[in-house]
Structure formats: C-alpha cells, structure tokens
Design a protein around this motif. Structure first.
Motif, PDB file in Angstrom:
ATOM      1  N   ASP A  26       0.827  -1.209   0.000  1.00 49.62           N
ATOM      2  CA  ASP A  26       0.000   0.000   0.000  1.00 49.62           C
ATOM      3  C   ASP A  26       0.859   1.257   0.000  1.00 49.62           C
ATOM      4  OD1 ASP A  26      -2.280  -1.538   0.047  1.00 49.62           O
ATOM      5  OD2 ASP A  26      -2.692  -1.246   2.179  1.00 49.62           O
ATOM      6  N   LYS A  53      -8.071  -5.109  -3.078  1.00 48.30           N
ATOM      7  CA  LYS A  53      -7.270  -3.885  -2.981  1.00 48.30           C
ATOM      8  C   LYS A  53      -6.663  -3.497  -4.320  1.00 48.30           C
ATOM      9  CE  LYS A  53      -4.824  -3.413   0.870  1.00 48.30           C
ATOM     10  NZ  LYS A  53      -5.543  -2.379   1.636  1.00 48.30           N
ATOM     11  N   ARG A 175      -0.051  -0.056   9.119  1.00 51.74           N
ATOM     12  CA  ARG A 175      -0.910   0.732   8.247  1.00 51.74           C
ATOM     13  C   ARG A 175      -0.933   2.186   8.710  1.00 51.74           C
ATOM     14  NH1 ARG A 175      -3.878  -3.704   9.549  1.00 51.74           N
ATOM     15  NH2 ARG A 175      -5.433  -2.516  10.733  1.00 51.74           N
TER      16      ARG A 175
END
Length: 369
Positions: A26, A53, A175
């Motif tokens: 990510d 995703k 995250r």
C-alpha cells in the motif's frame, strides 16, 4: 518500479505475513509503484482481500496430501507451511513472475531460505526478505526483522556482506491509520486511566481457540460491572461461532466483530488489550495500548520477554497459563492506574508507526531512484 510479493496465509500460518506485506504494498502504491502477489491457495489464503485492494494476484495450486511428505525439513516444521517441496514452489513462482519481470521480489515466508532465493535470482532485479527467526541463510539485498531486541548482527553470518539489515520495531510495517491515531490515543491515556473497555484479539485465525480460553478465564475474574469487552476476529477464524456463543452469556457486555477496518480506532478507545505476542504488538505499541500478551508460537517468545523486561507489556506466557495468571494480573491492572500509565509510556517509545514509509524509502535508495 514493480514489486512482487511471495507470501502465504492459511489456517496454520495465520494472516500476519500477508497483512504486513499488504501494508508495504500500500505504501509503495501510494508512491506510484506497481505491486503484485504470488500466494498458494491454502485454506484461509486471503486472496480475496488482496484482489479487493486492486493488486495482481497469482494463486499457486493447493497442495495434495502426498506433497506434504517433504524430503527437506531444514526449516523444522516450517517446511510444511509451504505445502510443496521448495523446488516446486520455486518453479511455480518463476512461472508466475516470468512475464512481469519485477524490480523487487519481497519474500515473507518461514519455509523459504537462500536455496529458494538463489533459484529466483534471475526473476527480479533484487530480493528483499522479511523474517522474524534469524535461523537460516538468505540470499538478498535487503532484510527486515521488526522484532524488539533484534540486532543487525544477528544476521551477519546468514546474509551476504552487501545485504542491508533493518532490525527492530522502528521499521515495523504498520498501516497509516495507526500513525494517524497515535496522538489521539496517547493524549487520551495521559488522563487518569480506568479499566472500562477491554479489547481481545488473538490474531486473524486463532486456530487453537485461545480466544475462547480467554473468555473462560475472564469469568473467574473480579472486573468492573460496567466493563465493555470487544473481541476482534478474522473471517477465516474456525472458532468464530463458538466464541460468539460464549460472548452472549458473558457477565459483561461482550461483542464479537469480524474483519474490522477501524482497528486503530478500536485500540485507541480500549483501556487494555489481551493479545497475541505477534506483529500486532507493534500496532498496540504505536498507540500506547497497555497489553496482557499471550505467546501463541515459539517464535514470539523472545520478543514477548523483551517487552516484559522494559515494562512495555505484561506477558501471561502460553495459553495454558491463562486460567491461573489472568485473574491476578487483571486485578492488579484494574486497581492500579499508574501501572497502566507506565505501560503506555514504555510501549509508545518502541514504535511510532512510520516504519512502512521508512522501508519504502530504503527500497528506492537501493535501486538508485
């Protein structure tokens, strides 16, 4: 830049390896790079999450029973996690990557080592390994071990001299939400703490139903009547329905939630966690969440002891000790706000949540970008 990830999740393995790879993917995607995954189709493989995703995904075929009889057991029982001999996995992974030709191949798998990595050397520009064990050689340009107490020197005879080793929780792959909630969480804990909200999370799978054992042990504890308990489980957890049934008859308000997307908020609002001594430890540390840790695997033992030594968490030990130790430890924490505060300060100093951007930057520096 193109980055491929070779990692697995399953009922046996758990979800942590895939989840931390997704965090790095990510971050790299946010910076404009392309990422894709190669995973084996084990039970509980998380392929749907990866695909949701937007990442390219190659699912290698699931093992058959005869493939579990492996000749090479150099990685102890971890070799069985692969499901096939490493040579076959290497051939299948080569086939999956041949057309894409990634600049980086990130390997996060306890069953893989330098033999597999050498077989994949021509499939990518460079190889990165994510490890926790420091128990086998690797052939890579970059290695990450995010565990407390780990030193780069622990890998000095296990990686090439040119390999850069990133060691310790400052590199923990969290995250962005944990970094974003950190200030709010620490500000909340600076006030007089009180045990009102208890968060229970024993990993995404919890194949041995330690969550159920925790709930059983809690019934023997003297806790505030207005205590609110939140149990977080993964969608592939095999004991979900059993735990939900237990929750309905608990003497305190108890919810069971699955596959939450707001874990940082839930941790921020909790006064205490009962959690596994795995990679979720660094999420709790980032938010300063006091924790009673349960060791669910041998590879968690050293990190749990290191956290206990600096009062960043209180370690129950193995699940078998829950019924004996949990009542005493909870009584101390529920009547000693200063102990909760001390745990917050010590744990928050371990990790600030900026590991993923830091690792991504090192990626780019090594590639000369």
């Amino acid at each position: 830049m193109k980055v491929a990830f070779r990692t697995d999740a399953s009922v046996q393995i758990g979800t942590g390896h895939v989840m931390r790879c997704l965090t790095l993917a990510d971050e790299l995607t946010r910076q404009g790079h392309q990422c894709g995954f190669v995973c084996r189709e084990h039970e509980g493989h998380l392929g749907d999450l990866i695909a949701s995703k937007g990442y390219g995904l190659t699912l290698l075929p699931p093992h058959s029973d005869n493939e579990l009889v492996l000749k090479d057991r150099g990685s102890d029982n971890y070799a069985l996690w692969l499901g096939v001999p490493w040579q076959e996995d290497a051939r299948q992974t080569l086939g999956a990557l041949k057309a894409w030709k990634p600049d980086w191949l990130v390997v996060d798998h306890y069953a893989l080592d330098a033999k597999w990595e050498r077989a994949l050397a021509d499939a990518a520009g460079k190889i990165m390994v994510i490890d926790d064990l420091a128990n086998r050689p690797h052939e890579c340009a970059l290695l990450l071990d995010q565990n407390l107490g780990r030193q780069a020197e622990d890998y000095c005879y296990l990686v090439p001299e040119c390999c850069q080793v990133l060691a310790g929780p400052r590199y923990a792959l969290l995250r962005p939400e944990f970094r974003e909630w950190r200030e709010v969480s620490l500000s909340r804990r600076a006030r007089q703490p009180r045990l009102q909200r208890l968060l229970i999370n024993l990993g995404g799978v919890d194949k041995d139903n330690v969550t159920g054992q925790v709930l059983d042990a809690l019934i023997t504890c003297d806790l505030p009547a207005d205590l609110q308990i939140s149990v977080v489980m993964g969608a592939s957890a095999p004991w979900r329905e059993s735990v939900a049934a237990q929750a309905r008859v608990m003497p305190w308000s108890t919810e069971v939630v699955v596959n939450v997307s707001d874990m940082a908020r839930r941790m921020t609002e909790a006064d205490l966690a009962i959690g596994a001594a795995g990679s979720t430890s660094w999420e709790r540390c980032c938010l300063g969440l006091p924790t009673l840790m349960v060791v669910l695997a041998d590879n968690q033992e050293a990190s749990a002891k290191a956290m206990q030594k600096i009062d960043a968490a209180n370690c129950i030990g193995q699940a078998a000790a829950l019924r004996e130790e949990l009542p005493t430890k909870l009584e101390i924490l529920s009547t000693s706000p200063l102990t909760l505060k001390s745990m917050t300060v010590s744990s928050a100093a371990i990790c600030d949540g900026s590991g993923a951007p830091h690792v991504a930057k090192i990626f780019l520096n090594i590639m000369g970008e």
